[in-house]
Structure formats: C-alpha cells, structure tokens
Design an enzyme around this catalytic site. Sequence first.
Site, PDB file in Angstrom:
ATOM      1  N   HIS A 188       0.816  -1.224   0.000  1.00 15.24           N
ATOM      2  CA  HIS A 188       0.000   0.000   0.000  1.00 15.24           C
ATOM      3  C   HIS A 188       0.845   1.267   0.000  1.00 15.24           C
ATOM      4  O   HIS A 188       0.426   2.286  -0.558  1.00 15.24           O
ATOM      5  CB  HIS A 188      -0.956  -0.008   1.192  1.00 15.24           C
ATOM      6  CG  HIS A 188      -2.075  -1.007   1.042  1.00 15.24           C
ATOM      7  ND1 HIS A 188      -3.187  -0.770   0.283  1.00 15.24           N
ATOM      8  CD2 HIS A 188      -2.223  -2.264   1.534  1.00 15.24           C
ATOM      9  CE1 HIS A 188      -4.001  -1.813   0.318  1.00 15.24           C
ATOM     10  NE2 HIS A 188      -3.427  -2.742   1.068  1.00 15.24           N
ATOM     11  N   GLU A 219      -8.476   4.955  -6.653  1.00 18.52           N
ATOM     12  CA  GLU A 219      -7.562   5.279  -7.748  1.00 18.52           C
ATOM     13  C   GLU A 219      -8.249   6.082  -8.851  1.00 18.52           C
ATOM     14  O   GLU A 219      -7.705   6.249  -9.943  1.00 18.52           O
ATOM     15  CB  GLU A 219      -6.973   3.996  -8.338  1.00 18.52           C
ATOM     16  CG  GLU A 219      -7.948   3.117  -9.100  1.00 18.52           C
ATOM     17  CD  GLU A 219      -8.677   2.102  -8.233  1.00 18.52           C
ATOM     18  OE1 GLU A 219      -9.053   1.034  -8.762  1.00 18.52           O
ATOM     19  OE2 GLU A 219      -8.871   2.370  -7.028  1.00 18.52           O
TER      20      GLU A 219
END
Length: 307
Positions: A188, A219
């Site tokens: 991450h 995203e």
Amino acid sequence: MRTKPQKQRVLIVDDKKSNLKILSDILRDEVDVILAQDGEQGIRKAAEYQPDLILLDVVMPGIDGFEVISRLKHDANTCAIPVIFITSLNDVSHEEQGLLLGACDYINKPFHAAIVLARIKLHLQLARQRLLLEQLANIDPLTTVANRRKYEEILSQEWRAASRKQSLVSLVMLDVDNFKLYNDFYGHAAGDRVLQTVAKTLSAELKRPFDFIARYGGEEFVIILPETPPQASWQMIENCRQAIFNLQIPHQPTQGVLTISAGGCTVRAAAADSAEQALKQADDMLYEAKRQGKNRVLWSQDPTLED
C-alpha cells in the site's frame, strides 16, 4: 527561490479623509490598504477586491455602517469577510447592534495606534487560519489535488456558468489500470506513492488555469474542462495518458508498466439534463475503455457538436 508571501488586504470605509489617512498610516507597512469614502463605495470595493478584513465607520452620510454590514452579510460574495466597526459612539446599544449584525470587534475613536494594530493583527491571523482550514477541507491529503467535496462544488459552479452561456463542458472519469494488483504486489505504501505521482503528472499536463482535477476516490480521478470542444478535450486527456505511460513505472503483475484509462463526455450544458447525467456518460466511456483493453481514452459526444 522562495516567493514573498502576499500581503493581506484591509478595506477601510470612512467618510472622513482624516480617519482614512490615520488608519492608512498605521497599517501601510503591514497590509495592502483599500479606501472607500462612503458605504456604497465600500460595498462595491468589498465585492471587487475581496479584502481579508473590513474597517467600517458606523456614522456616515447616505447609508450608515449598520446598513453596510447588513448588505455585506446578505451577499454570498462578501458574507465571510470579517468586519470591525470604527466608532466614536460610546453607546452599549450601538455596540450590541453591530455585533448582532455580524461585526467581529469594535475600535473606538480617537485611535490609539498600538491598540488598532494589535486588534487588526489578531483578526487577520484568524482570517488566515480560517482560510487555511477551508483549503484543507477541500484538498485530498494523499495526492494534494482537490477532493470530491471540492469537485462537486466546482462542477456545480461550472455547470451553472456553462448553462447561462450555453457553452461546452467536458467531464472526464479516469483511473489507474490494475491498481489493486499493483497494491497487492508492491504494498500500500508503494500504491500511495503511485497515486501521488499520477496526480502530480496529470496536474502538470492540465496547464490552463480553469482546468480542474480532483481525486474522486480510491484510484479514480475526475477532470473538468470548461469551454473545450470534444477533439481538444480528447487530445488533452490523451496527452495525460501518454505522460503516465512515459513514466515507465514497472507493473510486474501485468508484466508491463503502469497505465491509466479515461472516459470523457462533451456536452452543451443548457441542452443536457444534468451534470450527473453527463458524468454518467463519462463513466460509461471509462467502463468501455477498460473493456476494450485499458490504457486508452474513449469519448462520448453529441454528434451535433462542432469542434
């Protein structure tokens, strides 16, 4: 090279030139001073210059300070500007009236320079802090581009403006291809760094001051291109796609490099049902770009629109 911070602005509204000069002399080294000699002029200059603080005389010919502050507080463009009353009135009822109308403080005549400066510095510091909080509330903390809340505000503004002018608006939905695979493989922290890089690269490609980008979530990013025809809009987003591809960020799970896909929609705002409907068209184009193999920009437009 660090740029010099911009001075804050203080608007002084007073019908007596002597008071304007005294206050200007006290403040000139600290702020940019704007002068108005009556209430009507003060209201106009408040809207035009958007000062950080207003010093407002209570007793003036024409409309008095109480009427001025009432009108300022009922205007969306000036309602948030703090107002300090300047007065020679030694009357608690007048002070109460001013505070109830929205004044943040009182400065009494005759002026004591040190007290005037101290109070104004305090309220300017509070104005800076309020502005910073407002900015932080509209910024995505990871990527430092605008957040979804700010996007919705700007979309509403641009849509209303385009509807009035019957002009074009292009909306874009864009996301990072195979981002979950990237996150799972690299972690991450690496995923966060990629989102920061993508946001920075996209922002650099959108060079016009009125182009707008925000992180929509995860995203996904959204872009608003006001008054931009379909072909020009597509080219701008294609340049964004190419810029991300040119970074050549390894994406081992796909045995390739990091890419983005985008869907866009160009509409004439007055003819479209709603901004939400236009955004849905852009989102549909993004879905189709994904379906067709990713790393591409697809566009939806009304066939009657001309480039």
